[in-house]
Design a protein around this motif. Structure first.
Motif, PDB file in Angstrom:
ATOM      1  N   LEU A   1       2.115 -22.826  43.991  1.00 52.15           N
ATOM      2  CA  LEU A   1       3.345 -23.473  44.446  1.00 52.15           C
ATOM      3  C   LEU A   1       3.550 -24.816  43.759  1.00 52.15           C
ATOM      4  N   ALA A   2       2.422 -25.549  43.512  1.00 46.20           N
ATOM      5  CA  ALA A   2       2.538 -26.835  42.818  1.00 46.20           C
ATOM      6  C   ALA A   2       3.067 -26.612  41.413  1.00 46.20           C
ATOM      7  N   LEU A   3       2.533 -25.594  40.747  1.00 46.06           N
ATOM      8  CA  LEU A   3       2.991 -25.308  39.384  1.00 46.06           C
ATOM      9  C   LEU A   3       4.464 -24.899  39.378  1.00 46.06           C
ATOM     10  N   SER A   4       4.845 -24.068  40.376  1.00 43.56           N
ATOM     11  CA  SER A   4       6.243 -23.625  40.366  1.00 43.56           C
ATOM     12  C   SER A   4       7.188 -24.778  40.709  1.00 43.56           C
TER      13      SER A   4
ATOM     14  N   ALA B   1       3.106 -13.794  38.456  1.00 44.33           N
ATOM     15  CA  ALA B   1       3.968 -13.879  37.265  1.00 44.33           C
ATOM     16  C   ALA B   1       5.391 -14.283  37.642  1.00 44.33           C
ATOM     17  N   ALA B   2       5.891 -13.724  38.770  1.00 38.32           N
ATOM     18  CA  ALA B   2       7.261 -14.053  39.183  1.00 38.32           C
ATOM     19  C   ALA B   2       7.357 -15.530  39.559  1.00 38.32           C
ATOM     20  N   THR B   3       6.286 -16.055  40.157  1.00 39.27           N
ATOM     21  CA  THR B   3       6.295 -17.466  40.551  1.00 39.27           C
ATOM     22  C   THR B   3       6.292 -18.376  39.328  1.00 39.27           C
ATOM     23  N   LEU B   4       5.570 -17.945  38.291  1.00 37.75           N
ATOM     24  CA  LEU B   4       5.361 -18.840  37.149  1.00 37.75           C
ATOM     25  C   LEU B   4       6.037 -18.355  35.865  1.00 37.75           C
ATOM     26  N   HIS B   5       6.944 -17.361  35.966  1.00 36.04           N
ATOM     27  CA  HIS B   5       7.415 -16.724  34.735  1.00 36.04           C
ATOM     28  C   HIS B   5       8.113 -17.683  33.779  1.00 36.04           C
TER      29      HIS B   5
END
Ligand SMILES: [Fe+2]
Length: 272
Positions: free
Chosen positions: A44-47, A88-92
């Motif tokens: 979540l932090a990355l997204s 992948a969807a979170t960070l795509h």
């Protein structure tokens, strides 16, 4: 040593072993849960970093992520594969961190040179995620999220089933969500229009099976549960009741918007 004493000692050591094993199992379970929670926070932090860079994607990752469970089950993906698709969807779009702001937020159409830079974001994202062992499979899905079913996508021009199933799912959800959100250069399209565009591009840009599932042709399940705010499939645990019936949402953000003004979405509500 008497036989009775020996049996007691054996029983006692057996009991202690069971207790020790139980304690070890509880400890490992707790550690595993802590690690899972840390892992989710990291995601979540990355997204949220991607959203800082590109405010137009705000809430977008959460919406895309919420629909994955539904699609994964329909496509027969395993639980582990569904997890990789969620990551992948979170960070795509994490590779967009490498695209300059003046290109990402340009209010007009991109020229060829600018578009060539944008086209590098799946590769950049995959390269950085691929260096983390746990994200290795998700990295492959990220790399291919802009491939097209007919081979006209990027970065590798893969065709049909050669594109990983998770990437084909993300492509449809991502495109639909992008079309139904406001952008620097245009207003959001109405959900009906976005769905028409998906159908027109089924078999070209998009996997026809994924489009069919998205539109809920077969089961009608998605159709009945479409989120009235964004038009994405709603999730079962995200609901509200109105006039004694239930309406489903894809995310807390959409449910919040609906609560502020339910009347605005009355025509779009599919109730159960
Ligand atoms: Fe992307």
């Amino acid at each position: 040593m008497s036989h009775e004493l020996l049996m007691r000692l054996l029983n006692a050591s057996l009991f202690l072993s069971v207790v020790a094993l139980g304690a070890a199992a509880v400890y490992l379970y707790r550690r595993q849960r802590e690690r899972e929670e840390e892992y989710m926070s990291l995601l979540l932090a990355l997204s949220s970093l991607i959203e800082l860079k590109d405010p137009y994607t705000e809430g977008h990752c959460a919406r895309v992520r919420n629909a994955i469970g539904y699609f994964g089950a329909e496509l027969g993906l395993s639980k582990r594969e569904i997890n990789d698709v969620i990551v992948a969807a979170t960070l795509h779009d994490i590779g967009k961190m490498g695209v300059p702001d003046e290109i990402l937020q340009k209010p007009g159409r991109l020229d060829d040179e600018e578009f060539a830079v944008v086209k590098r974001h799946p590769g950049w994202g995959a390269d950085s995620l691929g260096s983390i062992r746990r994200f290795a499979k998700a990295a492959t899905l990220v790399r291919h999220h802009h491939e097209a079913y007919d081979g006209g996508g990027y970065p590798d021009g893969l065709v049909g089933a050669a594109i990983p199933a998770g990437s084909r799912v993300i492509a449809v959800l991502d495109a639909y969500d992008a079309m139904t959100s406001d952008r620097a250069y245009r207003k959001a399209l109405p959900p009906e229009r976005a769905r028409e565009i998906l159908i027109q591009n089924s078999g070209r840009q998009f996997d026809p099976d994924v489009v069919r599932i998205f539109l809920g042709y077969e089961a009608g399940e998605a159709e009945r549960m479409l989120d009235p705010v964004c038009g994405m499939p709603g999730v079962k645990r995200m609901f509200a009741t109105t006039d004694g019936r239930t309406v489903f949402f894809c995310s807390e953000a959409c449910r919040g918007k609906w609560r502020q003004n339910p009347e605005k979405y009355r025509d779009k509500m599919t109730l159960k």
